[in-house]
Motif scaffolding. Structure first.
Motif, mmCIF file in Angstrom:
data_model
loop_
_atom_site.group_PDB
_atom_site.id
_atom_site.type_symbol
_atom_site.label_atom_id
_atom_site.label_comp_id
_atom_site.label_asym_id
_atom_site.label_seq_id
_atom_site.Cartn_x
_atom_site.Cartn_y
_atom_site.Cartn_z
ATOM 1 N N LEU A 227 3.319 -4.926 1.998
ATOM 2 C CA LEU A 227 3.252 -5.261 0.570
ATOM 3 C C LEU A 227 1.812 -5.304 0.068
ATOM 4 O O LEU A 227 1.523 -4.915 -1.061
ATOM 5 C CB LEU A 227 3.943 -6.601 0.305
ATOM 6 C CG LEU A 227 5.473 -6.586 0.246
ATOM 7 C CD1 LEU A 227 6.000 -7.998 0.048
ATOM 8 C CD2 LEU A 227 5.973 -5.671 -0.871
ATOM 9 N N ARG A 228 0.910 -5.757 0.918
ATOM 10 C CA ARG A 228 -0.488 -5.848 0.490
ATOM 11 C C ARG A 228 -1.150 -4.477 0.394
ATOM 12 O O ARG A 228 -2.203 -4.335 -0.212
ATOM 13 C CB ARG A 228 -1.286 -6.767 1.417
ATOM 14 C CG ARG A 228 -1.543 -6.216 2.794
ATOM 15 C CD ARG A 228 -2.361 -7.171 3.658
ATOM 16 N NE ARG A 228 -2.630 -6.604 4.968
ATOM 17 C CZ ARG A 228 -3.610 -5.748 5.238
ATOM 18 N NH1 ARG A 228 -4.434 -5.372 4.276
ATOM 19 N NH2 ARG A 228 -3.778 -5.286 6.459
ATOM 20 N N PHE A 229 -0.529 -3.431 0.987
ATOM 21 C CA PHE A 229 -1.082 -2.082 0.871
ATOM 22 C C PHE A 229 -1.001 -1.581 -0.567
ATOM 23 O O PHE A 229 -1.783 -0.724 -0.971
ATOM 24 C CB PHE A 229 -0.323 -1.100 1.771
ATOM 25 C CG PHE A 229 -0.583 -1.272 3.256
ATOM 26 C CD1 PHE A 229 -1.330 -2.332 3.745
ATOM 27 C CD2 PHE A 229 -0.095 -0.343 4.162
ATOM 28 C CE1 PHE A 229 -1.556 -2.483 5.105
ATOM 29 C CE2 PHE A 229 -0.313 -0.486 5.519
ATOM 30 C CZ PHE A 229 -1.042 -1.571 5.989
ATOM 31 N N GLY A 230 -0.014 -2.078 -1.307
ATOM 32 C CA GLY A 230 0.154 -1.623 -2.695
ATOM 33 C C GLY A 230 0.742 -0.229 -2.800
ATOM 34 O O GLY A 230 0.658 0.401 -3.853
ATOM 35 N N GLN A 233 5.809 0.000 -3.237
ATOM 36 C CA GLN A 233 6.280 -1.367 -3.087
ATOM 37 C C GLN A 233 7.778 -1.500 -3.346
ATOM 38 O O GLN A 233 8.414 -2.424 -2.839
ATOM 39 C CB GLN A 233 5.485 -2.289 -4.013
ATOM 40 C CG GLN A 233 4.020 -2.428 -3.572
ATOM 41 C CD GLN A 233 3.335 -3.614 -4.203
ATOM 42 O OE1 GLN A 233 3.578 -3.922 -5.366
ATOM 43 N NE2 GLN A 233 2.499 -4.273 -3.440
ATOM 44 N N ASP A 234 8.336 -0.584 -4.139
ATOM 45 C CA ASP A 234 9.783 -0.611 -4.346
ATOM 46 C C ASP A 234 10.512 -0.442 -3.017
ATOM 47 O O ASP A 234 11.452 -1.170 -2.707
ATOM 48 C CB ASP A 234 10.206 0.505 -5.303
ATOM 49 C CG ASP A 234 9.844 0.196 -6.748
ATOM 50 O OD1 ASP A 234 9.644 -0.996 -7.066
ATOM 51 O OD2 ASP A 234 9.742 1.146 -7.547
ATOM 52 N N ARG A 235 10.048 0.550 -2.237
ATOM 53 C CA ARG A 235 10.659 0.792 -0.940
ATOM 54 C C ARG A 235 10.507 -0.424 -0.027
ATOM 55 O O ARG A 235 11.454 -0.854 0.634
ATOM 56 C CB ARG A 235 10.026 2.041 -0.302
ATOM 57 C CG ARG A 235 10.230 2.201 1.196
ATOM 58 C CD ARG A 235 11.668 2.280 1.605
ATOM 59 N NE ARG A 235 12.363 3.426 1.058
ATOM 60 C CZ ARG A 235 13.677 3.606 1.147
ATOM 61 N NH1 ARG A 235 14.418 2.685 1.721
ATOM 62 N NH2 ARG A 235 14.243 4.686 0.626
ATOM 63 N N THR A 236 9.322 -1.028 -0.017
ATOM 64 C CA THR A 236 9.078 -2.173 0.852
ATOM 65 C C THR A 236 9.935 -3.368 0.449
ATOM 66 O O THR A 236 10.520 -4.050 1.305
ATOM 67 C CB THR A 236 7.584 -2.564 0.823
ATOM 68 O OG1 THR A 236 6.801 -1.411 1.122
ATOM 69 C CG2 THR A 236 7.290 -3.645 1.841
ATOM 70 N N ASN A 237 10.012 -3.633 -0.832
ATOM 71 C CA ASN A 237 10.859 -4.740 -1.297
ATOM 72 C C ASN A 237 12.325 -4.491 -0.947
ATOM 73 O O ASN A 237 13.055 -5.425 -0.601
ATOM 74 C CB ASN A 237 10.698 -4.927 -2.807
ATOM 75 C CG ASN A 237 9.423 -5.662 -3.165
ATOM 76 O OD1 ASN A 237 9.092 -6.688 -2.589
ATOM 77 N ND2 ASN A 237 8.673 -5.131 -4.125
ATOM 78 N N SER A 238 12.733 -3.222 -1.020
ATOM 79 C CA SER A 238 14.099 -2.880 -0.643
ATOM 80 C C SER A 238 14.339 -3.145 0.852
ATOM 81 O O SER A 238 15.395 -3.670 1.240
ATOM 82 C CB SER A 238 14.375 -1.406 -0.967
ATOM 83 O OG SER A 238 15.637 -1.014 -0.501
ATOM 84 N N GLN A 239 13.346 -2.792 1.680
ATOM 85 C CA GLN A 239 13.480 -3.035 3.117
ATOM 86 C C GLN A 239 13.565 -4.527 3.419
ATOM 87 O O GLN A 239 14.361 -4.956 4.265
ATOM 88 C CB GLN A 239 12.274 -2.420 3.857
ATOM 89 C CG GLN A 239 12.099 -0.919 3.687
ATOM 90 C CD GLN A 239 13.005 -0.113 4.601
ATOM 91 O OE1 GLN A 239 14.104 -0.541 4.904
ATOM 92 N NE2 GLN A 239 12.552 1.051 5.000
#
Length: 927
Positions: A227-230, A233-239
């Motif tokens: 998440l901190r990579f920026g 973030q949609d994909r990361t939040n979904s994961q």
């Protein structure tokens, strides 16, 4: 004459025109490449590039261009069509590029890209076999490439392939290799944007694999760092939302789903997660409406074409509809999932199933779809007593298990097979429960036999596949040099694992970890090559189901009674068998057993000095609960073969107390086995004809280092001394000697220390002299031994049958590793052994073996000697003998049994008396 000159000049004209065309084609090619590699490509630049490249290949003079130029043109045409979603066109152009490959291998590297891109395109079409063929060919060509980026892309693609097929551990290896090649140990902040995105992709893929390995917490750490990579973030939040759904925390999942942008919310995975949130909240109508609305919009976009990614959507709809009580509707949705995922199967009848069980992508999803459909039909069959529903339920479960069999066969490592076996077990539990219901309602033996078959097929699947694969490999057409390379790689992997254990420097350890990944991938590539040999592949893929009537007639003998336990979804089942009968008993809810089983285990193994064992308590209760239904049948047999399951895997059955108040070992020879699939009838050679090998490294030696202490075992030399074979004691009892001599021994006895590791079973080990890391034989090394000549391994060491418990596989530890290496009979221990009592039992065991007893009988008699010996009265508590167990075959001695001499003597004596009596009568008659 004028005509001749005209033809001559036209010839010159066309030659000059052709020469000019070559220059034009090259310039046009350079223009196309400049557009293709534009920093900011657009649809217009892509279409212009496409036009230029097609113009080049349509020109008759294009055949005069260099091969590498033509290959590059076709590759780029393929890639532009791939970007435009025209997958079949892309495949056509990539294959055109491969047509330029001739007999010479000097230019092989220029075809790397075509194979790579073809593999990736076939993946998008869900054509697993084709995808793997081309990606593996790209991997073969990789040695000639020097581009880390291209190598990294290949490894990432292979990781995706293994991920899609459910081999998540191997997927992590490939993703990690791709990351190591491209990024190394650089931090995110020090990378340029291209490599930052690459790092994000690799870590995201590793996280997805960890989630599927049920290591959610480890994956969560990765995603929160992403998440901190920026980036994306949609994909990361979904994961992250997916992890919380796995944890059954829908509100936490919804928190992260609400962070996702509207653009991402039209994706199938977002819609699935959104519906899953409502589903877990039991809001079935809302969940169903979300998915149906999404499917309708997707159908309009894709013109109704199948899309394997939508299989999970239909699977979720099937689950929701099932929980809503609409079982026929549920079966319909699961059937649609099968069609979407399979890609080749398109029969709309819900009573039909795929007949092609070849290996493919989304194996887990396809298995879920089939078992979900089977479960729905099973409920319908019970509710409506409809034979069609019942037949479809059984057939669909069978289809699912056939697919599971093929998937496990294609896996190239034991970890993946064990994981998949655990995943499949729940469906076996449901299926066996359904068949048991049908049997109880109809008393039809066919249902009972099928239930027993499925129950046993669900056990020790990883061990079963690996042993079969090992034997097929030895009997196949695979060249011996390749098999030797495999052995060398496995040895290298074991060596690296040991070095990692010893290495204290973080950097050096990381380098070893990277090397370990390289070696594992090299081993995987080699094992993939084995599948190119038809005899090996066909042998490996053959079904290994057993025939119960044949087993009763040919394997079971008159003196052996078989009992097989099975932990179904809610209840504990008992199947029993002799040569004539197969019976079934529902022992009750398994939750009622779990606490009592643990209490009994603790009462036996947690011995306190001076404590007397109290009979008639838990031991009697456990016997009544487990064997009560077959108590009368047991009395008719000397031998008892037990196949445990689940929490019963480490139960000391021999110390259970029969109704007569005696230990079970006092009335029966007890053998256990992993599954009915492994049970064979075996003749044991006379003890004098057995090559025996014994090790006692701690007879007057101990080891103490870094808190790990191995005490001396003064009676261990007595143990090995009783085997009458080659023995090594103290500093002669080294690991190197064991590795050198083991494959020639028929009986191996190890009187030493062992350390289990339930968290990482591969790191459990047996200790040789002197006790340091180099002298420890780890489980992963035992797997690589060849013990085909070994009839028995006697592990007289602590907790050699201890480890992590796999619900399908049983205990993953040292004992299983010796079975994996090919030894059919293993004596092992359930808890820490006492040196003197263990030596006593071992000595008596070989005494009886020498007299012609089988392994099972010799072990029983040696324990009875201990129980009846007044000099050993302090060791009569089950803690000192019940932990020693035998896993193995139904055996018979080839030598003359010593009891046979007694009977022969009795017959001779009776016959002699009859002769004397006859002579006496004759004398009296003459008088």
């Amino acid at each position: 004459m004028h005509l001749i000159w005209l033809i001559f000049f036209l010839g010159i004209f066309f030659q000059d025109s052709s020469a000019v065309s070559q220059d034009v084609l090259i310039k046009k090619y350079e223009q196309a490449i400049a557009l293709y590699e534009s920093d900011e490509p657009t649809d217009y630049t892509d279409s212009l590039t496409l036009a230029y490249l097609k113009e080049i290949i349509d020109n008759p003079s294009s055949s005069e261009l260099e091969t590498k130029v033509l290959v590059d043109i076709y590759e780029k045409l393929g890639s532009l069509n791939l970007i435009g979603g025209k997958l079949q066109e892309a495949i056509k152009y990539y294959k055109n590029a491969l047509e330029f490959r001739g007999g010479s291998s000097s230019q092989d590297s220029i075809f790397f890209g075509s194979n790579l891109f073809l593999g990736e395109t076939y993946y998008l079409l869900s054509k697993a076999d084709s995808s793997i063929i081309f990606l593996e060919e790209a991997e073969r060509l990789l040695a000639a490439k020097e581009s880390k980026n291209e190598s990294s892309r290949l490894f990432n693609s292979l990781g995706v392939i293994y991920f899609a097929s459910g081999n998540y551990n191997q997927a992590i290896n490939y993703f990690s290799k791709a990351k190591n090649l491209t990024i190394g140990e650089e931090s995110f902040e020090n990378l340029d944007p291209y490599y930052q995105y690459a790092l994000y992709s690799f870590l995201n893929n590793i996280g997805s694999s960890l989630v599927n390995l049920q290591k959610a917490d480890s994956a969560l750490l990765i995603y929160k760092d992403l998440l901190r990579f920026g980036i994306n973030q949609d994909r990361t939040n979904s994961q992250i939302a997916g992890i919380f759904l796995e944890k059954k925390l829908p509100d936490s999942a919804l928190f992260y789903l609400n962070k996702i942008s509207p653009e991402f919310q039209n994706r199938y995975d977002y819609k699935n997660q959104q519906a899953e949130v409502y589903f877990q909240k039991k809001k079935y109508v809302e969940a169903k409406n979300i998915l149906i609305g999404f499917l309708k919009s997707n159908e309009a976009l894709n013109n109704g074409a199948s899309d394997f990614r939508l299989g999970s959507t239909h699977n979720l709809l099937g689950e929701i509809t099932f929980e809503s009580g609409d079982f026929e509707g549920s079966a319909g949705y699961f059937h649609q999932a099968i069609i979407q995922i399979d890609g080749l199967f398109d029969d709309k009848s819900i009573f039909s199933n795929p007949l092609d069980y070849t290996f493919g992508f989304e194996s887990f999803s396809l298995f879920k779809a089939l078992t979900g459909k089977a479960k729905a039909f099973a409920v319908l069959a019970n509710k409506e007593n409809n034979p069609s529903y019942r037949e479809t339920a059984v057939a669909t479960y069978q289809s699912a298990f056939e697919i599971a069999n093929n998937v496990s066969n294609y896996y190239d490592n034991d970890d993946a097979r064990v994981f998949f076996g655990d995943f499949v077990l729940e469906s076996y539990q449901e299926a066996v429960g359904f068949l048991v219901d049908q049997y109880q309602n109809s008393n039809d033996r066919e249902f009972l036999e099928k239930a027993f078959e499925w129950a046993e097929n669900s056990k020790a699947t990883g061990l079963d596949y690996s042993l079969n694969e090992r034997q097929v490999k030895l009997d196949s057409d695979i060249p011996k040099d390749l098999i030797q390379i495999e052995r060398d790689l496995k040895f290298s992997i074991s060596q690296i694992q040991q070095k990692i254990l010893q290495e204290s420097d973080d950097k050096a350890r990381q380098e070893l970890q990277n090397l370990l990944i390289d070696e594992r991938l090299e081993l995987s590539r080699l094992q993939d090559r084995f599948n190119d040999f038809p005899q090996y592949l066909s042998g490996k893929m053959q079904s290994r189901n057993f025939n119960i009537p044949y087993f009763q007639k040919e394997i079971l003998n008159d003196k052996t009674f078989l009992t097989a336990f099975f932990e179904a979804k809610n209840n504990l089942y008992l199947f029993s068998m002799d040569k004539e009968n197969l019976s079934f008993f529902d022992l009750g809810e398994k939750k009622d057993f779990k606490e009592k089983i643990e209490a009994y285990k603790n009462s036996v193994r947690n011995y306190k000095v001076g404590e007397r064992y109290k009979k008639g308590d838990l031991g009697r209760e456990m016997f009544d609960k487990l064997f009560g239904p077959v108590d009368k049948q047991l009395l008719k047999f000397e031998g008892l073969l037990i196949i445990p399951h689940g929490n019963l895997s480490d139960l000391p059955f021999g110390s259970l107390e029969t109704k007569s108040g005696r230990f079970l070992i006092e009335s029966h020879e007890i053998t256990r086995q992993f599954s009915l699939k492994f049970v064979e009838f075996q003749k044991i050679p006379n003890s004098k004809n057995l090559n025996k090998l014994g090790f006692a490294p701690f007879e007057n030696h101990n080891w103490d280092n870094n808190g790990l202490y191995f005490s001396d075992l003064p009676y261990s030399s007595d143990e090995v001394g009783s085997i009458e074979g080659i023995i090594y004691v103290n500093d002669f009892a080294t690991k190197s000697r064991f590795l050198e001599d083991a494959d020639r021994a028929n009986v191996i006895h190890l009187a030493t220390h062992a350390i289990p590791d339930p968290s990482v079973p591969d790191q459990a080990f047996i200790v040789f002299y002197p006790g340091d890391v180099e002298s420890r034989l780890f489980t992963h090394e035992i797997y690589n031994l060849n013990l085909d000549n070994t009839s028995l391994v006697y592990l007289s060491a602590c907790e050699t049958n201890t480890g992590s418990l796999s619900e399908s596989e049983g205990i993953l530890g040292i004992s299983r590793a010796f079975a994996f290496a090919g030894c059919p009979n293993i004596i092992t221990t359930l808890w820490k052994a006492e040196d003197k009592a263990t030596a006593y039992i071992s000595g008596r065991f070989y005494h009886y073996l020498k007299k012609g007893e089988t392994y099972t009988s010799a072990l029983r008699l040696s324990k009875l000697d201990l129980l009846n010996d007044p000099k050993m009265s302090q060791y009569h508590h089950p803690a000192f003998w019940a932990h020693i167990i035998l896993t193995g075959n139904i055996t018979e001695s080839e030598g003359v049994h010593y009891t046979s001499f007694i009977w022969i003597a009795i017959v001779v004596l009776v016959f002699s008396l009859m002769i004397l009596l006859f002579k006496k009568k004759k004398t009296l008659f003459n008088i």
